[in-house]
Design an enzyme around this catalytic site. Structure first.
Site, PDB file in Angstrom:
ATOM      1  N   ASN A  10       0.857  -1.180   0.000  1.00  0.00           N
ATOM      2  CA  ASN A  10       0.000   0.000   0.000  1.00  0.00           C
ATOM      3  C   ASN A  10       0.897   1.235   0.000  1.00  0.00           C
ATOM      4  O   ASN A  10       1.459   1.597   1.029  1.00  0.00           O
ATOM      5  CB  ASN A  10      -0.901  -0.017   1.241  1.00  0.00           C
ATOM      6  CG  ASN A  10      -1.780   1.225   1.331  1.00  0.00           C
ATOM      7  OD1 ASN A  10      -1.781   2.071   0.442  1.00  0.00           O
ATOM      8  ND2 ASN A  10      -2.519   1.328   2.426  1.00  0.00           N
ATOM      9  N   LYS A  12       0.134   4.262  -0.348  1.00  0.00           N
ATOM     10  CA  LYS A  12      -0.541   5.411   0.261  1.00  0.00           C
ATOM     11  C   LYS A  12      -0.294   6.667  -0.587  1.00  0.00           C
ATOM     12  O   LYS A  12      -0.070   6.558  -1.804  1.00  0.00           O
ATOM     13  CB  LYS A  12      -0.109   5.563   1.715  1.00  0.00           C
ATOM     14  CG  LYS A  12      -0.390   4.287   2.530  1.00  0.00           C
ATOM     15  CD  LYS A  12      -0.232   4.477   4.000  1.00  0.00           C
ATOM     16  CE  LYS A  12      -0.451   3.159   4.727  1.00  0.00           C
ATOM     17  NZ  LYS A  12      -0.388   3.302   6.199  1.00  0.00           N
ATOM     18  N   HIS A  95      -9.648   0.855   4.700  1.00  0.00           N
ATOM     19  CA  HIS A  95      -8.380   1.083   5.411  1.00  0.00           C
ATOM     20  C   HIS A  95      -8.643   2.006   6.614  1.00  0.00           C
ATOM     21  O   HIS A  95      -9.478   2.917   6.544  1.00  0.00           O
ATOM     22  CB  HIS A  95      -7.348   1.703   4.480  1.00  0.00           C
ATOM     23  CG  HIS A  95      -5.984   1.712   5.067  1.00  0.00           C
ATOM     24  ND1 HIS A  95      -5.581   2.647   6.005  1.00  0.00           N
ATOM     25  CD2 HIS A  95      -4.948   0.876   4.906  1.00  0.00           C
ATOM     26  CE1 HIS A  95      -4.342   2.401   6.359  1.00  0.00           C
ATOM     27  NE2 HIS A  95      -3.932   1.324   5.720  1.00  0.00           N
ATOM     28  N   GLU A  97      -7.140   4.434   7.724  1.00  0.00           N
ATOM     29  CA  GLU A  97      -6.998   5.858   7.435  1.00  0.00           C
ATOM     30  C   GLU A  97      -8.249   6.416   6.750  1.00  0.00           C
ATOM     31  O   GLU A  97      -8.621   7.574   6.972  1.00  0.00           O
ATOM     32  CB  GLU A  97      -5.735   6.089   6.587  1.00  0.00           C
ATOM     33  CG  GLU A  97      -4.468   5.911   7.413  1.00  0.00           C
ATOM     34  CD  GLU A  97      -3.285   5.325   6.654  1.00  0.00           C
ATOM     35  OE1 GLU A  97      -2.329   4.876   7.294  1.00  0.00           O
ATOM     36  OE2 GLU A  97      -3.335   5.306   5.404  1.00  0.00           O
ATOM     37  N   GLU A 165      -5.326  -5.036  10.452  1.00  0.00           N
ATOM     38  CA  GLU A 165      -4.316  -3.987  10.637  1.00  0.00           C
ATOM     39  C   GLU A 165      -4.622  -3.222  11.915  1.00  0.00           C
ATOM     40  O   GLU A 165      -5.433  -2.277  11.914  1.00  0.00           O
ATOM     41  CB  GLU A 165      -4.337  -3.026   9.455  1.00  0.00           C
ATOM     42  CG  GLU A 165      -3.976  -3.655   8.120  1.00  0.00           C
ATOM     43  CD  GLU A 165      -3.542  -2.634   7.101  1.00  0.00           C
ATOM     44  OE1 GLU A 165      -4.271  -1.654   6.840  1.00  0.00           O
ATOM     45  OE2 GLU A 165      -2.441  -2.791   6.554  1.00  0.00           O
ATOM     46  N   GLY A 171       2.328   2.424  10.779  1.00  0.00           N
ATOM     47  CA  GLY A 171       3.221   3.585  10.667  1.00  0.00           C
ATOM     48  C   GLY A 171       3.958   3.930  11.933  1.00  0.00           C
ATOM     49  O   GLY A 171       4.648   4.948  12.006  1.00  0.00           O
ATOM     50  N   SER A 211       3.397  -2.033  10.403  1.00  0.00           N
ATOM     51  CA  SER A 211       4.851  -2.015  10.630  1.00  0.00           C
ATOM     52  C   SER A 211       5.558  -3.313  10.256  1.00  0.00           C
ATOM     53  O   SER A 211       6.538  -3.714  10.883  1.00  0.00           O
ATOM     54  CB  SER A 211       5.173  -1.636  12.089  1.00  0.00           C
ATOM     55  OG  SER A 211       4.755  -0.304  12.338  1.00  0.00           O
TER      56      SER A 211
HETATM   57  O1  LIG Z   1      -1.379   0.782   6.545  1.00  0.00           O
HETATM   58  C1  LIG Z   1      -0.731  -0.219   6.317  1.00  0.00           C
HETATM   59  C2  LIG Z   1       0.523  -0.561   7.083  1.00  0.00           C
HETATM   60  O2  LIG Z   1       1.392   0.544   7.058  1.00  0.00           O
HETATM   61  P1  LIG Z   1       2.873   0.369   7.678  1.00  0.00           P
HETATM   62  O3  LIG Z   1       3.433  -0.907   7.084  1.00  0.00           O
HETATM   63  O4  LIG Z   1       3.609   1.593   7.227  1.00  0.00           O
HETATM   64  O5  LIG Z   1       2.680   0.275   9.176  1.00  0.00           O
HETATM   65  N1  LIG Z   1      -1.085  -1.038   5.318  1.00  0.00           N
HETATM   66  O6  LIG Z   1      -2.212  -0.765   4.600  1.00  0.00           O
END
Ligand SMILES: O=C(COP(=O)(O)O)NO
Length: 248
Positions: A10, A12, A95, A97, A165, A171, A211
């Site tokens: 991803n 982003k 997701h 976010e 997740e 992150g 992560s």
């Molecule tokens: O959001 C994430 C994970 O992000 P990280 O690997 O940067 O923690 N995947 O969709």
């Protein structure tokens, strides 16, 4: 039945035209485990460029989000129908976010998933708890609530990969331990068995995100109910290949 190992990247809202070209060039020349299904999700602006540059049929592309209506006055949105028309086969939905920053509720995630499947797209469906919810021992109830919302709208899960997740691991560098991740993956597998039936549950890929890095992917990949990863930051680095090859 062995489930095919699945690694998503991803990207982003990161990168430029040039860095997207560079990332694809790295993947094109890498030795990838042929037993791993690889899906990369560039920013929408770079999707078709990346699609044209990817050389291996093992690597597919994904959108990071989509709107459930086919067309209309929805400024800034990209529809599931437009993804199908552009031959983008995958889409990430729900997701954290999108949920926390853009206010997507369980009902929106269910609606989007149903619409994506209706357009024959494959879906990476994201679920996961916040730190506050984990500290209140609400992790499994939150994930089950998120999954139940989709199950109320969707019957066929054959084109869905569930991504667990934990929001507190995204992150932050604070990856879930193998035991923490396996515990929730097992709870998701149990939910699927009870809700969808044992055959569907056995075939369902449940991947971990939060992560993931080259240094921790092998231990996580060794867990019985962890079928792969959805990788954020590390998918923008050369170590993404090591994560794809975690089972070698
Ligand atoms: O959001 C994430 C994970 O992000 P990280 O690997 O940067 O923690 N995947 O969709």
């Amino acid at each position: 039945m062995a489930r095919t190992f699945f690694v998503g990247g991803n990207w982003k809202m990161n990168g430029s035209i040039q860095t997207s070209k560079d990332l694809v060039a790295n993947l094109n020349k890498a030795q990838l485990d042929p037993n791993t299904e690889v899906v990369i999700a560039p920013p929408a602006l770079h999707l078709l460029l990346v699609k044209d540059l990817v050389e291996s049929s093992q690597v597919k592309i994904s959108a990071q989000n989509a709107y459930h209506k086919a067309s209309g006055a929805f400024t800034g949105e990209i529809s599931v129908s437009q993804l199908k028309d552009a031959q983008v086969p995958w889409v990430i939905i729900g997701h954290s976010e999108r949920r926390t920053l853009f206010g997507e509720a369980d009902s929106n995630v269910a609606e989007k998933t149903k619409a994506a499947l209706a357009e024959s797209l494959s879906v990476i469906l994201c679920v996961g708890e916040t730190l506050e919810e984990r500290e209140k021992n609400e992790t499994v109830s939150v994930v089950v609530r998120q999954l139940d919302a989709v199950a109320a709208e969707v019957n066929d899960w054959s084109k869905i990969v569930v991504a667990y997740e934990p929001v507190w691991a995204i992150g932050t560098g604070k990856v879930a331990t193998a035991e923490q991740a396996q515990e929730v993956h097992a709870a998701i597998r149990k939910w699927a068995t009870e809700k969808l039936g044992s055959q569907v549950a056995e075939a369902l890929r449940i991947i971990y995100g939060g992560s993931v890095a080259a240094k921790n992917c092998k231990e996580l990949a060794g867990q019985p109910d962890i079928d792969g990863f959805l990788v954020g930051g590390a998918s923008l680095k050369p170590e993404f290949v090591d994560i794809i090859n975690a089972r070698l």
